[in-house]
Scaffold this active site. Structure first.
Site, mmCIF file in Angstrom:
data_model
loop_
_atom_site.group_PDB
_atom_site.id
_atom_site.type_symbol
_atom_site.label_atom_id
_atom_site.label_comp_id
_atom_site.label_asym_id
_atom_site.label_seq_id
_atom_site.Cartn_x
_atom_site.Cartn_y
_atom_site.Cartn_z
ATOM 1 N N GLY A 74 0.812 -1.211 0.000
ATOM 2 C CA GLY A 74 0.000 0.000 0.000
ATOM 3 C C GLY A 74 0.845 1.261 0.000
ATOM 4 O O GLY A 74 0.524 2.243 -0.690
ATOM 5 N N THR A 75 1.918 1.239 0.753
ATOM 6 C CA THR A 75 2.756 2.441 0.866
ATOM 7 C C THR A 75 3.312 2.835 -0.501
ATOM 8 O O THR A 75 3.258 4.011 -0.883
ATOM 9 C CB THR A 75 3.915 2.175 1.858
ATOM 10 O OG1 THR A 75 3.342 1.797 3.115
ATOM 11 C CG2 THR A 75 4.783 3.400 2.041
ATOM 12 N N GLN A 182 -7.648 -0.213 3.642
ATOM 13 C CA GLN A 182 -8.455 -0.901 4.665
ATOM 14 C C GLN A 182 -9.799 -1.407 4.140
ATOM 15 O O GLN A 182 -10.509 -2.105 4.856
ATOM 16 C CB GLN A 182 -8.693 0.023 5.875
ATOM 17 C CG GLN A 182 -7.434 0.276 6.696
ATOM 18 C CD GLN A 182 -6.960 -0.935 7.502
ATOM 19 O OE1 GLN A 182 -7.713 -1.859 7.773
ATOM 20 N NE2 GLN A 182 -5.685 -0.940 7.883
ATOM 21 N N SER A 202 -3.484 -3.451 -0.552
ATOM 22 C CA SER A 202 -2.372 -4.150 0.096
ATOM 23 C C SER A 202 -2.846 -5.538 0.529
ATOM 24 O O SER A 202 -3.788 -5.667 1.317
ATOM 25 C CB SER A 202 -1.924 -3.338 1.310
ATOM 26 O OG SER A 202 -0.934 -4.042 2.010
ATOM 27 N N ALA A 203 -2.165 -6.577 0.018
ATOM 28 C CA ALA A 203 -2.665 -7.948 0.192
ATOM 29 C C ALA A 203 -2.746 -8.403 1.643
ATOM 30 O O ALA A 203 -3.624 -9.173 2.007
ATOM 31 C CB ALA A 203 -1.771 -8.913 -0.594
ATOM 32 N N HIS A 204 -1.813 -7.928 2.492
ATOM 33 C CA HIS A 204 -1.790 -8.482 3.851
ATOM 34 C C HIS A 204 -2.936 -7.974 4.718
ATOM 35 O O HIS A 204 -3.103 -8.418 5.849
ATOM 36 C CB HIS A 204 -0.424 -8.251 4.516
ATOM 37 C CG HIS A 204 -0.117 -6.844 4.920
ATOM 38 N ND1 HIS A 204 -0.064 -6.449 6.237
ATOM 39 C CD2 HIS A 204 0.179 -5.748 4.193
ATOM 40 C CE1 HIS A 204 0.262 -5.167 6.300
ATOM 41 N NE2 HIS A 204 0.424 -4.720 5.074
ATOM 42 N N THR A 240 11.830 -6.947 -11.312
ATOM 43 C CA THR A 240 11.149 -8.231 -11.531
ATOM 44 C C THR A 240 9.980 -8.367 -10.564
ATOM 45 O O THR A 240 10.122 -8.119 -9.361
ATOM 46 C CB THR A 240 12.149 -9.390 -11.319
ATOM 47 O OG1 THR A 240 13.240 -9.175 -12.223
ATOM 48 C CG2 THR A 240 11.517 -10.740 -11.578
ATOM 49 N N CYS A 333 -1.112 10.638 23.724
ATOM 50 C CA CYS A 333 -0.138 11.557 24.317
ATOM 51 C C CYS A 333 0.821 12.057 23.248
ATOM 52 O O CYS A 333 1.076 11.392 22.247
ATOM 53 C CB CYS A 333 0.632 10.888 25.449
ATOM 54 S SG CYS A 333 1.850 9.727 24.890
HETATM 55 C C1 LIG Z 1 -4.757 2.931 5.559
HETATM 56 C C2 LIG Z 1 -3.430 2.337 5.242
HETATM 57 N N1 LIG Z 1 -2.710 2.832 4.232
HETATM 58 C C3 LIG Z 1 -1.522 2.319 3.885
HETATM 59 C C4 LIG Z 1 -0.975 1.288 4.591
HETATM 60 C C5 LIG Z 1 0.363 0.763 4.196
HETATM 61 O O1 LIG Z 1 0.254 -0.472 3.528
HETATM 62 P P1 LIG Z 1 1.505 -1.459 3.425
HETATM 63 O O2 LIG Z 1 1.714 -2.032 4.776
HETATM 64 O O3 LIG Z 1 1.084 -2.493 2.434
HETATM 65 O O4 LIG Z 1 2.646 -0.650 2.916
HETATM 66 C C6 LIG Z 1 -1.664 0.750 5.685
HETATM 67 C C7 LIG Z 1 -1.077 -0.350 6.490
HETATM 68 O O5 LIG Z 1 -0.886 -0.219 7.680
HETATM 69 C C8 LIG Z 1 -2.928 1.289 6.011
HETATM 70 O O6 LIG Z 1 -3.631 0.819 7.049
#
Ligand SMILES: Cc1ncc(COP(=O)(O)O)c(C=O)c1O
Length: 381
Positions: A74-75, A182, A202-204, A240, A333
């Site tokens: 995702g990042t 999400q 994001s697959a995980h 790759t 905090c």
């Molecule tokens: C809303 C959101 N965006 C992006 C990410 C990042 O995804 P990844 O862990 O696949 O880089 C996450 C994961 O924690 C997420 O919850």
């Protein structure tokens, strides 16, 4: 000695992989090891599997396979969309929210600084809701604008009305990126019905492997790659492809899509059960953001605000961990070693209360929730 349970209630951080996903992946570590860019039979076989996976992902989103780029997660997908849109469309103004994941927030901050772009953070109320009127006012400024707003918030679960936002972006010709990490695999998403130009998956987060994801980019709003090199991914990402992980992701998404309504009902019922039980077990609990509102939040996330307690004093997560329960912190905090959650800070959560995000999946059971609630009751006795 009693057997220590192992209860995982942190599914917004990552989910356990479905065994069927592992099964689908295994041959790509062994017999099907070819590089999809090679022209011989080993390579061609890998290429066929890769494109089949792309077709599956595209089909579930109602887009064409050419609009899907596989990424490391995702990042990377968020980064590619943001940097790419800025480069392609000479973005002068970025509108986002202070509740975004850091994969977006830190990137837009950096991009705005590097490129001298105006950055507007929408105001959020105490429940983390944004005001679409404010968004419209900011859009109505006749400069090249990008909007980046997430579909489902990973901490407080708030769900945004993507349709309303995408309609506004279309009306004001803004580039619209949404972090859908999400919600992909958890909600049906028909991109034909939305004017969104880029989304991230994001697959995980949906019982697939870690380190793999995808970026959707609308074919009429092309962006340049962020990672140069070879011509993989139709020149959208050099390197790759992580073929086994991509096969796993497509399999996980297919499983998620086939049983979505069933899984949703199941997991939503668990969340509701947890919510009702905890209200009775610990007087004075409340729920952060909209997570207590089942209609307006992710059915996977419940962010619980516990009343201050002499017994726990910042140790609640640790105590839960000792009891074999994994959940996630969300301290509000802002000083000291614990940085705290920027999301809880933004919505003004009370730092004297303990905030814990419990997040659920179809692998959780009512027995696990009963055990967790009992443990919490003990900790608050
Ligand atoms: C809303 C959101 N965006 C992006 C990410 C990042 O995804 P990844 O862990 O696949 O880089 C996450 C994961 O924690 C997420 O919850």
């Amino acid at each position: 000695m009693p057997i220590q349970p192992s209860i995982y209630l942190d599914n917004a951080a990552t989910t356990p992989m479905d065994e069927r996903v592992l099964e689908a992946m295994l041959p790509f570590f062994t017999s099907h090891f070819g590089n999809p860019s090679s022209v011989h039979s080993h390579g061609r076989n890998a290429r066929v599997a890769l494109e089949k996976a792309r077709k599956k992902v595209a089909g579930l989103l109602h887009v064409s396979p050419g609009e899907i780029t596989f990424t490391s997660g995702g990042t990377e997908a968020d980064n590619t969309a943001i940097w790419g849109a800025i480069a392609a469309y000479d973005i002068q103004h970025i509108i986002t929210s202070p509740l975004e994941h850091h994969a977006v927030l830190h990137v837009v901050e950096q991009a705005a600084k590097n490129n001298n772009i105006r950055l507007s953070l929408l105001k959020v109320d105490a429940q983390g809701s944004i005001d679409l009127n404010e968004l419209e006012k900011l859009l109505d400024q006749k400069v090249s604008t990008m909007v980046s707003l997430m579909h489902g918030n990973n901490e407080i679960g708030n769900i945004l009305d993507l349709k309303a936002i995408s309609d506004l972006c279309q009306q004001y010709s803004a580039y619209f990126h949404s972090d859908t990490v999400q919600t992909i695999g958890h909600y049906p998403l028909d991109l034909q019905q939305l004017s969104v130009h880029a989304i991230a998956g994001s697959a995980h987060k949906f019982h697939g492997p870690k380190g793999v994801g995808f970026l959707y980019t609308n074919k009429n709003k092309k962006i340049p790659p962020m990672i140069g090199g070879g011509s993989q991914e139709r020149n959208m990402r050099g390197g790759t492809e992580n073929i086994a992980a991509i096969i796993g992701m497509a399999q996980a998404l297919e499983i998620a899509g086939q049983n979505q309504e069933h899984h949703r009902k199941e997991v939503e019922a668990l969340k509701q059960y947890f919510k009702e039980k905890i209200k009775v077990a610990i007087p004075g609990v409340s729920f952060n953001g909209l997570s207590g509102n089942l209609a307006k939040s992710l059915y996977t996330v419940l962010n619980v605000s516990f009343p201050p307690s002499d017994n726990n004093q910042g140790m609640l997560l640790f105590q839960l961990d000792l009891a074999g329960i994994s959940a996630s912190g969300g301290s509000a905090c802002s000083s000291g070693a614990r940085l705290g959650s920027h999301v809880l800070q933004e919505i003004g959560a009370d730092p004297s209360r303990e905030n814990v995000r419990f997040s659920f999946s179809r692998f959780n059971t009512r027995e696990e929730i009963d055990y967790t609630i009992n443990k919490l009751r003990e900790l608050y006795a």
